[in-house]
Design a protein around this motif. Structure first.
Motif, short mmCIF file in Angstrom:
data_model
loop_
_atom_site.label_atom_id
_atom_site.label_comp_id
_atom_site.label_asym_id
_atom_site.label_seq_id
_atom_site.Cartn_x
_atom_site.Cartn_y
_atom_site.Cartn_z
N LEU A 7 0.57 -1.05 0.07
CA LEU A 7 0.29 0.00 -0.29
C LEU A 7 0.65 1.00 -0.24
CD1 LEU A 7 -2.19 -1.43 2.22
CD2 LEU A 7 -2.80 -0.46 0.04
N PHE A 11 0.65 4.15 -3.29
CA PHE A 11 0.05 4.83 -2.45
C PHE A 11 1.05 6.68 -3.33
CE2 PHE A 11 -2.65 3.62 1.21
CZ PHE A 11 -4.15 3.50 0.13
N ALA A 18 -5.50 7.86 -4.48
CA ALA A 18 -5.48 6.36 -4.04
C ALA A 18 -5.98 6.14 -3.35
CB ALA A 18 -3.81 5.46 -4.48
N ALA A 22 -8.75 4.31 -1.92
CA ALA A 22 -8.87 2.67 -0.90
C ALA A 22 -10.08 2.23 0.17
CB ALA A 22 -7.28 2.27 -0.32
N LEU A 25 -13.44 1.33 -0.87
CA LEU A 25 -13.65 0.01 -0.70
C LEU A 25 -13.54 -0.41 0.56
CD1 LEU A 25 -11.17 -0.32 -3.52
CD2 LEU A 25 -12.99 -0.36 -4.05
N CYS A 26 -12.64 0.45 1.55
CA CYS A 26 -12.96 -0.68 2.54
C CYS A 26 -14.31 0.05 3.20
CB CYS A 26 -12.04 0.70 3.70
SG CYS A 26 -9.93 0.21 3.53
N LEU A 32 -9.90 -5.33 2.91
CA LEU A 32 -9.13 -4.77 2.81
C LEU A 32 -8.52 -3.62 4.01
CD1 LEU A 32 -6.54 -3.17 1.33
CD2 LEU A 32 -7.98 -1.22 0.58
N GLU A 34 -8.86 -1.10 7.31
CA GLU A 34 -8.63 0.13 7.10
C GLU A 34 -7.73 0.85 8.10
OE1 GLU A 34 -12.98 2.30 7.75
OE2 GLU A 34 -11.74 2.95 9.16
N THR A 37 -4.82 1.12 6.06
CA THR A 37 -4.90 2.02 4.69
C THR A 37 -4.42 3.16 4.79
OG1 THR A 37 -6.97 0.44 3.55
CG2 THR A 37 -6.14 2.79 3.31
#
Length: 205
Positions: A7, A11, A18, A22, A25-26, A32, A34, A37
């Motif tokens: 990641l 990123f 990005a 992401a 999507l979390c 993925l 969080e 991320t």
């Protein structure tokens, strides 16, 4: 830590956009984490690829938009969402019934603490919307208060640990229990504020 390193690379090459995508999507329930991320977003700021304060703001917006989207989908489509394949995989009918029961028992507290429960957030937010027992603005307030604790915690942890990966790994492992403590203190503060406000209203009558 392999996921974290991947990641960080992604990123660093693509910046704030990005990280924002992401986090959406979390929020949608993609497997993925969080917290990882958010830490990765903080790390690239620590490495000089981004401004940490802008990163904190971008990640806060990304988290809240993702959560709000799940709440609004639940609010508008309700139990019909259980027939959608991605949602059916994430929340089979039995889990939805169990989540409804928990929401009926704990209500606002569950929405607040869902932020600190990886793997449960999306299911809680969809159920909160589907029950129609809470307004969107109340949901956003509770989720936002929880996010004000968790999001800066992970982002700035990544920032300060950008060049100390062993230290960072140790605090990532400890982070969830630390967040529970912060969340509990925040909830106590909220309850005290609510009690005092109620007392003032009673005295004013």
């Amino acid at each position: 830590m392999d996921l974290l390193e991947r990641l960080i690379t992604l990123f660093a090459e693509n910046g704030y956009v990005a990280v924002f995508i992401a986090l959406l999507l979390c929020g949608a329930g993609i497997p993925l984490p969080e917290d990882i991320t958010l830490v990765a977003g903080g790390v690239i700021a620590g490495l000089g690829y981004a401004n940490v304060h802008i990163m904190a703001a971008v990640t806060m917006v990304g988290v809240l938009v993702g959560d709000a989207a799940m709440f609004l989908l639940g609010h508008h489509f309700g139990e019909h969402m259980l027939q959608w394949k991605p949602i059916a995989w994430l929340m089979p009918p039995r889990r939805y019934v169990k989540m409804q029961d928990k929401f009926a028992r704990y209500g606002n507290r569950l929405m607040f603490f869902a932020r600190f429960l990886p793997g449960m957030r999306t299911a809680v937010y969809i159920t909160a919307g589907a029950t129609h027992r809470v307004s969107f603005w109340r949901f956003l307030m509770l989720d936002g208060l929880a996010a004000l604790i968790s999001v800066p915690f992970w982002v700035y942890l990544g920032y300060f640990g950008a060049n100390r990966r062993e230290w960072l790994g140790m605090w990532i492992r400890r982070g969830q229990s630390s967040l529970w403590l912060l969340g509990g203190l925040a909830l106590v503060a909220m309850l005290i504020w609510w009690w005092r406000r109620r007392q003032r209203k009673l005295q004013a009558r």
